[in-house]
Design a protein around this motif. Structure first.
Motif, PDB file in Angstrom:
ATOM      1  N   ILE A  68      26.847   4.974 -42.471  1.00  0.00           N
ATOM      2  CA  ILE A  68      25.924   5.270 -41.368  1.00  0.00           C
ATOM      3  C   ILE A  68      26.448   4.674 -40.063  1.00  0.00           C
ATOM      4  CG2 ILE A  68      23.610   4.804 -40.458  1.00  0.00           C
ATOM      5  CD1 ILE A  68      22.560   5.053 -43.329  1.00  0.00           C
ATOM      6  N   ILE A  69      26.918   3.432 -40.121  1.00  0.00           N
ATOM      7  CA  ILE A  69      27.475   2.778 -38.929  1.00  0.00           C
ATOM      8  C   ILE A  69      28.685   3.562 -38.411  1.00  0.00           C
ATOM      9  CG2 ILE A  69      28.683   0.714 -38.107  1.00  0.00           C
ATOM     10  CD1 ILE A  69      26.908  -0.907 -40.048  1.00  0.00           C
ATOM     11  N   ILE A  70      29.561   3.971 -39.326  1.00  0.00           N
ATOM     12  CA  ILE A  70      30.769   4.703 -38.934  1.00  0.00           C
ATOM     13  C   ILE A  70      30.419   6.028 -38.261  1.00  0.00           C
ATOM     14  CG2 ILE A  70      32.722   6.021 -39.860  1.00  0.00           C
ATOM     15  CD1 ILE A  70      33.095   3.829 -41.937  1.00  0.00           C
ATOM     16  N   LEU A  71      29.603   6.828 -38.923  1.00  0.00           N
ATOM     17  CA  LEU A  71      29.404   8.206 -38.480  1.00  0.00           C
ATOM     18  C   LEU A  71      28.474   8.325 -37.283  1.00  0.00           C
ATOM     19  CD1 LEU A  71      29.227   9.986 -41.958  1.00  0.00           C
ATOM     20  CD2 LEU A  71      31.178   9.771 -40.412  1.00  0.00           C
ATOM     21  N   LYS A  72      27.510   7.416 -37.160  1.00  0.00           N
ATOM     22  CA  LYS A  72      26.598   7.537 -36.019  1.00  0.00           C
ATOM     23  C   LYS A  72      27.260   7.119 -34.707  1.00  0.00           C
ATOM     24  CE  LYS A  72      24.111   3.096 -35.945  1.00  0.00           C
ATOM     25  NZ  LYS A  72      22.769   2.464 -36.060  1.00  0.00           N
ATOM     26  N   HIS A  73      28.468   6.516 -34.811  1.00  0.00           N
ATOM     27  CA  HIS A  73      29.215   6.129 -33.620  1.00  0.00           C
ATOM     28  C   HIS A  73      30.526   6.908 -33.491  1.00  0.00           C
ATOM     29  CE1 HIS A  73      26.747   2.310 -34.092  1.00  0.00           C
ATOM     30  NE2 HIS A  73      26.421   2.780 -32.910  1.00  0.00           N
ATOM     31  N   TYR A 166      19.909  18.006 -49.614  1.00  0.00           N
ATOM     32  CA  TYR A 166      19.721  16.677 -49.035  1.00  0.00           C
ATOM     33  C   TYR A 166      18.326  16.589 -48.428  1.00  0.00           C
ATOM     34  CZ  TYR A 166      21.295  19.139 -44.783  1.00  0.00           C
ATOM     35  OH  TYR A 166      21.451  20.034 -43.754  1.00  0.00           O
ATOM     36  N   THR A 167      17.915  15.364 -48.077  1.00  0.00           N
ATOM     37  CA  THR A 167      16.524  15.160 -47.664  1.00  0.00           C
ATOM     38  C   THR A 167      16.365  14.467 -46.319  1.00  0.00           C
ATOM     39  OG1 THR A 167      16.413  13.066 -48.900  1.00  0.00           O
ATOM     40  CG2 THR A 167      15.724  15.062 -50.075  1.00  0.00           C
ATOM     41  N   GLU A 168      17.460  14.134 -45.655  1.00  0.00           N
ATOM     42  CA  GLU A 168      17.343  13.507 -44.344  1.00  0.00           C
ATOM     43  C   GLU A 168      18.593  13.768 -43.521  1.00  0.00           C
ATOM     44  OE1 GLU A 168      16.886   9.302 -44.800  1.00  0.00           O
ATOM     45  OE2 GLU A 168      18.655   9.092 -46.064  1.00  0.00           O
ATOM     46  N   LYS A 169      18.421  13.744 -42.195  1.00  0.00           N
ATOM     47  CA  LYS A 169      19.533  13.907 -41.278  1.00  0.00           C
ATOM     48  C   LYS A 169      19.635  12.674 -40.398  1.00  0.00           C
ATOM     49  CE  LYS A 169      19.588  18.959 -40.829  1.00  0.00           C
ATOM     50  NZ  LYS A 169      19.570  20.096 -39.875  1.00  0.00           N
ATOM     51  N   HIS A 170      20.852  12.156 -40.266  1.00  0.00           N
ATOM     52  CA  HIS A 170      21.112  11.021 -39.379  1.00  0.00           C
ATOM     53  C   HIS A 170      21.777  11.555 -38.110  1.00  0.00           C
ATOM     54  CE1 HIS A 170      20.304   8.017 -42.550  1.00  0.00           C
ATOM     55  NE2 HIS A 170      20.849   8.912 -43.358  1.00  0.00           N
ATOM     56  N   PRO A 171      21.296  11.167 -36.932  1.00  0.00           N
ATOM     57  CA  PRO A 171      21.904  11.686 -35.703  1.00  0.00           C
ATOM     58  C   PRO A 171      23.243  11.031 -35.403  1.00  0.00           C
ATOM     59  CG  PRO A 171      20.174  10.112 -35.181  1.00  0.00           C
ATOM     60  CD  PRO A 171      20.122  10.316 -36.669  1.00  0.00           C
ATOM     61  N   GLY A 172      24.167  11.825 -34.894  1.00  0.00           N
ATOM     62  CA  GLY A 172      25.426  11.313 -34.366  1.00  0.00           C
ATOM     63  C   GLY A 172      25.364  11.315 -32.850  1.00  0.00           C
ATOM     64  N   PRO A 173      26.434  10.882 -32.189  1.00  0.00           N
ATOM     65  CA  PRO A 173      26.417  10.793 -30.725  1.00  0.00           C
ATOM     66  C   PRO A 173      26.707  12.115 -30.028  1.00  0.00           C
ATOM     67  CG  PRO A 173      28.474   9.918 -31.558  1.00  0.00           C
ATOM     68  CD  PRO A 173      27.645  10.275 -32.762  1.00  0.00           C
ATOM     69  N   GLY A 174      27.175  13.134 -30.775  1.00  0.00           N
ATOM     70  CA  GLY A 174      27.521  14.406 -30.145  1.00  0.00           C
ATOM     71  C   GLY A 174      28.823  14.309 -29.375  1.00  0.00           C
ATOM     72  N   GLY A 175      29.014  15.225 -28.439  1.00  0.00           N
ATOM     73  CA  GLY A 175      30.214  15.223 -27.623  1.00  0.00           C
ATOM     74  C   GLY A 175      31.424  15.788 -28.339  1.00  0.00           C
ATOM     75  N   MET A 176      32.609  15.340 -27.920  1.00  0.00           N
ATOM     76  CA  MET A 176      33.877  15.816 -28.456  1.00  0.00           C
ATOM     77  C   MET A 176      34.630  14.665 -29.120  1.00  0.00           C
ATOM     78  SD  MET A 176      33.602  18.933 -27.608  1.00  0.00           S
ATOM     79  CE  MET A 176      35.227  19.486 -28.113  1.00  0.00           C
ATOM     80  N   PRO A 177      35.481  14.946 -30.103  1.00  0.00           N
ATOM     81  CA  PRO A 177      36.231  13.881 -30.774  1.00  0.00           C
ATOM     82  C   PRO A 177      37.180  13.166 -29.805  1.00  0.00           C
ATOM     83  CG  PRO A 177      36.358  15.937 -32.014  1.00  0.00           C
ATOM     84  CD  PRO A 177      35.760  16.270 -30.697  1.00  0.00           C
ATOM     85  N   ILE A 178      37.271  11.855 -29.948  1.00  0.00           N
ATOM     86  CA  ILE A 178      38.186  11.082 -29.106  1.00  0.00           C
ATOM     87  C   ILE A 178      39.616  11.558 -29.340  1.00  0.00           C
ATOM     88  CG2 ILE A 178      39.217   8.797 -28.815  1.00  0.00           C
ATOM     89  CD1 ILE A 178      36.490   7.588 -29.163  1.00  0.00           C
ATOM     90  N   GLY A 179      40.352  11.760 -28.239  1.00  0.00           N
ATOM     91  CA  GLY A 179      41.719  12.234 -28.309  1.00  0.00           C
ATOM     92  C   GLY A 179      41.870  13.727 -28.118  1.00  0.00           C
ATOM     93  N   SER A 180      40.747  14.449 -28.105  1.00  0.00           N
ATOM     94  CA  SER A 180      40.829  15.907 -27.959  1.00  0.00           C
ATOM     95  C   SER A 180      40.985  16.335 -26.502  1.00  0.00           C
ATOM     96  CB  SER A 180      39.581  16.570 -28.561  1.00  0.00           C
ATOM     97  OG  SER A 180      38.403  16.139 -27.907  1.00  0.00           O
TER      98      SER A 180
END
Length: 211
Positions: A68-73, A166-180
């Motif tokens: 969760i820490i990895i993907l939400k950031h 699955y039963t829940e969604k965790h939000p990410g930050p959106g945007g574009m991948p770093i380095g793109s």
């Protein structure tokens, strides 16, 4: 059922013929964080239609919190979900959905089923499958259907030759991948503006260096 993380993006899907370049950048960023956090439960990361799938050999509570820490950031991710992969048949999806509800039946009174069918060859369309699974939940668990403000949502996705629950969604930050979007330099002062500028530069895909 197999443990999976289903990663969704939004802006990347608009990139047309260049989409694979942005998907590969996102996968690379996730892999770098996996290495940094020394997560040893990974089988592989691969692309699906409009999604990225992370196969997990195991998933402990501690590992889940690290994920969760990895993907939400991780910039580029709109949201992500921990779920299970099941056989892409109506019967297997139904059985797995009821098993999932069985473990959570005491936590809610009202529910809805949301289905996304990317594979149009699947015999039921999204509303039909949601209706069928919902009827089984009402019949077995006597829960109330609420399509506007439910206590609980069961998500089903039919993609390529796979099905996910699955039963829940965790939000990410959106945007574009770093380095793109190349590289940049940000001058950091003692104020608030420059860190915010750095954050938004990274969110637009810049691989930045701080000075």
């Amino acid at each position: 059922m197999k443990n999976r993380i289903l990663v969704h993006y939004d802006e990347i899907s608009l990139k047309g013929g260049n989409k694979r370049f942005f998907e590969n950048k996102l996968i690379l960023n996730i892999q770098e964080k996996i290495t940094y956090h020394k997560l040893g439960s990974i089988s592989k990361i691969k692309r699906l239609y409009g999604r990225i799938l992370i196969d997990l050999d195991e998933l402990t509570d501690t590992q889940k919190q690290t994920w969760i820490i990895i993907l939400k950031h991780t910039f580029g991710i709109a949201n992500f979900s921990f779920g299970h992969e099941v056989l892409q048949t109506v019967e297997d999806i139904e059985t797995s959905a009821l098993n999932e509800i069985e473990t959570k039946k005491d936590t809610f009174n009202s529910f809805q089923v949301k289905t996304k069918r990317a594979n149009k060859t699947f015999p039921l369309n999204s509303p039909e499958l949601s209706k069928r699974i919902g009827a089984k939940i009402v019949e077995k668990f006597h829960k109330k259907v609420d399509l506007t403000n439910p206590d609980f949502t069961l998500f089903i996705e039919i993609v390529d030759n796979k099905a996910f629950i699955y039963t829940e969604k965790h939000p990410g930050p959106g945007g574009m991948p770093i380095g793109s979007s190349g590289k940049g330099i940000v001058l950091i002062s003692g104020g608030f503006d420059s860190p915010v500028a750095a954050y938004y530069a990274m969110k637009r895909g810049l691989n930045i260096r701080l000075i």
